[in-house]
Write an enzyme that holds these catalytic residues in place. Structure first.
Site, mmCIF file in Angstrom:
data_model
loop_
_atom_site.group_PDB
_atom_site.id
_atom_site.type_symbol
_atom_site.label_atom_id
_atom_site.label_comp_id
_atom_site.label_asym_id
_atom_site.label_seq_id
_atom_site.Cartn_x
_atom_site.Cartn_y
_atom_site.Cartn_z
ATOM 1 N N SER A 230 0.668 -1.460 -0.115
ATOM 2 C CA SER A 230 0.376 -0.200 0.280
ATOM 3 C C SER A 230 1.145 1.607 -0.380
ATOM 4 O O SER A 230 1.342 1.702 -0.777
ATOM 5 C CB SER A 230 -1.183 -0.090 1.000
ATOM 6 O OG SER A 230 -1.609 0.877 1.226
ATOM 7 N N ASP A 336 -8.446 -5.254 -6.125
ATOM 8 C CA ASP A 336 -8.022 -4.489 -5.622
ATOM 9 C C ASP A 336 -8.787 -3.112 -5.447
ATOM 10 O O ASP A 336 -9.275 -2.759 -6.568
ATOM 11 C CB ASP A 336 -6.345 -4.297 -5.835
ATOM 12 C CG ASP A 336 -6.667 -3.390 -4.255
ATOM 13 O OD1 ASP A 336 -7.151 -2.944 -3.649
ATOM 14 O OD2 ASP A 336 -4.908 -3.546 -4.156
ATOM 15 N N HIS A 367 -7.621 -5.910 -1.791
ATOM 16 C CA HIS A 367 -5.991 -5.141 -0.726
ATOM 17 C C HIS A 367 -5.371 -6.317 0.556
ATOM 18 O O HIS A 367 -5.092 -6.090 1.546
ATOM 19 C CB HIS A 367 -5.997 -3.879 -0.260
ATOM 20 C CG HIS A 367 -4.997 -3.159 -0.527
ATOM 21 N ND1 HIS A 367 -4.530 -2.268 -1.144
ATOM 22 C CD2 HIS A 367 -4.495 -2.520 0.531
ATOM 23 C CE1 HIS A 367 -3.902 -1.726 -0.529
ATOM 24 N NE2 HIS A 367 -3.701 -1.493 0.556
#
Length: 698
Positions: A230, A336, A367
């Site tokens: 991320s 995602d 994610h």
């Protein structure tokens, strides 16, 4: 006694060429990648040392199998220290240069023997506020401020194998000075400064405000690999794009390549918030008090109009891919919906143009870190990757297939080159349907004057549209192929060119590709985004009382569905003339815009149909426009350009002829069962009670 050998390869930037597979990891049939001269000498030296120092296999034979570093160092006895690195910036305007906190754990025996080690580095804004990984681990320190617990397994696993691990608090977070500017100079340069310090080019200190120097020259080779999921992986992308020397590889997981594309999609806004909210959330309490000027700059520079301003240009790493010296091992979830797969595509393509060595894992999850969806394969693969690029081991990892793609939960295939060499852009065209059914999708264009119409309904999303793909409904225009007679693979990025006349002065468009047919997939719309966390734990490395190497196992969280969303894209029709700036539309006047679709790799099985859906607001994924328009599509000037393996001929073969005996049954004629609608997510941080659009865990 076991001897541990460190050989640092000096290899330069990979040579660029004009072959289809340039810059890839894996040589392909009959093709060997040529290492730089310095790297060749270093690897030869490594081979010589190995033959002398490593135990023999059998009577004088070389060790069998690829070489990997071994856990010969005592993790419990490792050096644990904190260093504050001078960034050369004064982001908080307190009159002195910002220092960022770096918590380090490294093998004590190596340092005592004068052996230098490479560094694995995770630079994050989350170490104090939110935690890392599936179990939301935070850093811990003792009463004197010395580091005790490091999140994730990187320290436990790699430090015994001859690496240092550095956990960097980005500027403005935790124990660092400065301000969080969400992907800008402060984020990137504060992490870059640590790479410079590891290579002797920046100053470090033993305390946040003191003058006692801390130097890495005595223990660090300077070879650094950045990793993270991320925001952490995003910083790795940004630092690599500076071209900093000493950064040998990056492993960005679910990472952003352009922050504009995180908050907007071709002018269409997402999340109902801007970067100022995210900055405020991760800033330390001290930074919140002194960084109001940064908050104002983020608000002023990132208008919710969707216009692309200079603020966004600074936070776009793709144009600087040509500066990247590091190899790149990218991991991304095709589903995602936080850091969407459209962040992977432009970055991947730009790296290819720059001749950068690349590898890719594409999962079916959302994610999610590969440690939590493919752990038993991920850890040894990452191990060999770091051994090769940071220790210089010639273990063959750079000659392995370029891409691993998840086809169904837990089932993976590989490609020597990705997208495959036979993939070609193929233009498919929608035609109007008859009666109450959808239109058709094929190679032939619609006749001039043919149209389809829909009215934006902000209460619906892609799952509502896909479930009704068999029928003509007022909120979408759907077009499907006939049931396929053989499998059809899409691999790469596509686009949909739409010519539409709106009834109002503003309109948003969604373009969605859907595989219509039954399948079992990862339930990416669930809370775990495709995984279930179990009670049992497995251990990956050595532990101490303050830092366990044991993590909860996971299993695929699956769903039986009647359709699968393959790829998606969104745009504000008002950006038809200028992608940097939207403008009001003229009601009734047709405008043409090309909507980019996210990178994907999906096989539509025989017996299924491929559908193209064009609609308005995708609830939970983009915000609605100011008005509720009706749109009329000019089908003769609307098309989808898709990356089909085998190109137009493969499509022609798949849409003609009788289905083979093994073909799956066609999708049912009624509404299709599928996943629940996408959750309304914001930036990659834990959910909060306010403001709206509270983000998911990163």
């Amino acid at each position: 006694m076991r001897l541990h050998v460190h050989v640092k390869a000096s290899g330069g930037r990979p040579r660029a060429d004009r072959s289809p597979d340039r810059g890839r990891v894996g040589g392909g049939p009959g093709r060997a990648r040529t290492p730089a001269p310095g790297r060749t000498l270093a690897l030869a030296a490594a081979a010589a040392l190995v033959s002398v120092l490593l135990p023999a296999a059998g009577a004088g034979a070389a060790p069998a199998g690829p070489r990997v570093s071994q856990p010969v160092y005592d993790y419990a006895a490792a050096v644990r220290e904190s260093v504050w690195v001078d960034t050369g910036l004064d982001g908080d305007r307190d009159g002195r240069a910002d220092r960022v906190a770096v918590d380090i754990v490294r093998p004590r025996e190596a340092a005592a023997a004068g052996r230098k080690v490479p560094v694995i580095m995770d630079a994050s804004p989350y170490y104090a506020c939110c935690g890392r990984g599936n179990e939301s681990q935070k850093k811990t320190h003792d009463a004197h401020g010395a580091p005790v617990g490091f999140p994730l397994h990187y320290d436990n696993y790699f430090v015994p194998r001859g690496y240092a691990f550095a956990a960097v608090d980005l500027a403005g977070t935790s124990r660092s000075d400065g301000c969080v500017d969400v992907g800008g100079r402060s984020d990137v340069l504060s992490a870059k400064a640590v790479v410079d310090w590891l290579n002797g080019r920046a100053r470090g200190y033993t305390t946040r405000t003191g003058s006692t120097p801390a130097r890495a020259a005595g223990w660090s080779t300077g070879a650094t690999g950045m990793i993270g999921k991320s925001w952490d992986g995003t910083v790795a992308n940004g630092v690599a794009a500076t071209g900093v020397r000493g950064l040998k590889t990056i492993v960005p997981i679910g990472a952003i390549s352009s922050w504009y594309d995180y908050y907007f999609s071709q002018g269409a806004p997402l999340y109902d918030s801007g970067p100022e909210w995210l900055s405020e959330y991760v800033n330390s309490p001290a930074a919140r008090a002194r960084c109001g000027h940064v908050q104002r700059a983020l608000v002023d520079g990132a208008p919710r109009s969707g216009d692309r301003t200079p603020l966004w240009d600074e936070r776009d790493y793709v144009p600087d891919a040509r500066k990247v010296r590091a190899s790149v091992f990218a991991v991304h979830g095709q589903q995602d919906l936080n850091v969407r797969a459209n962040h992977l595509g432009p970055w991947w393509n730009a790296l290819a143009e720059a001749g950068v060595e690349r590898r890719l894992w594409l999962s079916q999850a959302g994610h999610v870190d590969p440690f939590d969806f493919r752990r038993a394969d991920w850890v040894p693969t990452l191990h060999r990757w770091f051994d090769h690029y940071l220790l210089g081991y010639d273990n063959g990892v750079d000659r392995e297939p370029m891409a691993d793609v998840e086809r169904s939960p837990g089932r993976w295939t590989t490609d020597r080159v990705w997208p495959p060499r036979t993939t070609a852009a193929t233009t498919l065209r929608p035609r109007p349907g008859g009666g109450q059914g959808p239109g058709s999708l094929g190679l032939l264009p619609a006749r001039p004057g043919a149209t389809a119409a829909f009215t934006d309904d902000p209460a619906l999303d892609e799952t509502d549209w896909a479930a009704q793909a068999h029928a003509a409904t007022p909120e979408k225009a759907a077009f499907t192929t006939r049931p396929l007679s053989r499998d059809l693979r899409l691999a790469g990025a596509g686009s949909v060119t739409v010519t539409a006349a709106p009834s109002t002065t503003s309109a948003h468009l969604s373009a969605v590709l859907v595989d219509l047919g039954p399948a079992t997939i990862r339930d990416y719309a669930s809370a775990g985004e495709g995984i279930t966390t179990l009670a049992a734990r497995t251990c990956w490395g050595a532990s101490t009382p303050g830092d366990s190497a044991c993590y909860r196992e996971t299993a695929p969280k699956t769903a039986d569905v009647g359709y699968t969303v393959v790829s998606r894209g969104w745009a504000d029709l008002g950006t038809w003339a200028d992608p940097r700036e939207g403008r009001p539309l003229t009601p009734g006047k047709a405008r043409t815009i090309t909507v980019d679709l996210a990178h994907a790799d999906h096989v539509v099985p025989a017996g299924h149909r491929l559908a193209l859906i064009v609609a308005g607001t995708d609830r939970g994924l983009i915000d609605p426009p100011d008005t509720r328009p009706a749109l009329t599509l000019d089908l003769a000037r609307t098309s989808a350009r898709l990356p089909l393996t085998g190109g137009p001929l493969a499509f022609l073969r798949a849409t003609t002829g009788a289905p083979p005996p093994h073909a799956r049954r066609a999708a049912p004629a009624g509404p299709l069962p599928g996943l629940a609608g996408p959750r309304h997510e914001g930036p990659a941080v834990p959910a909060l009670p306010s403001p709206p659009a509270a983000p998911a865990e990163s």
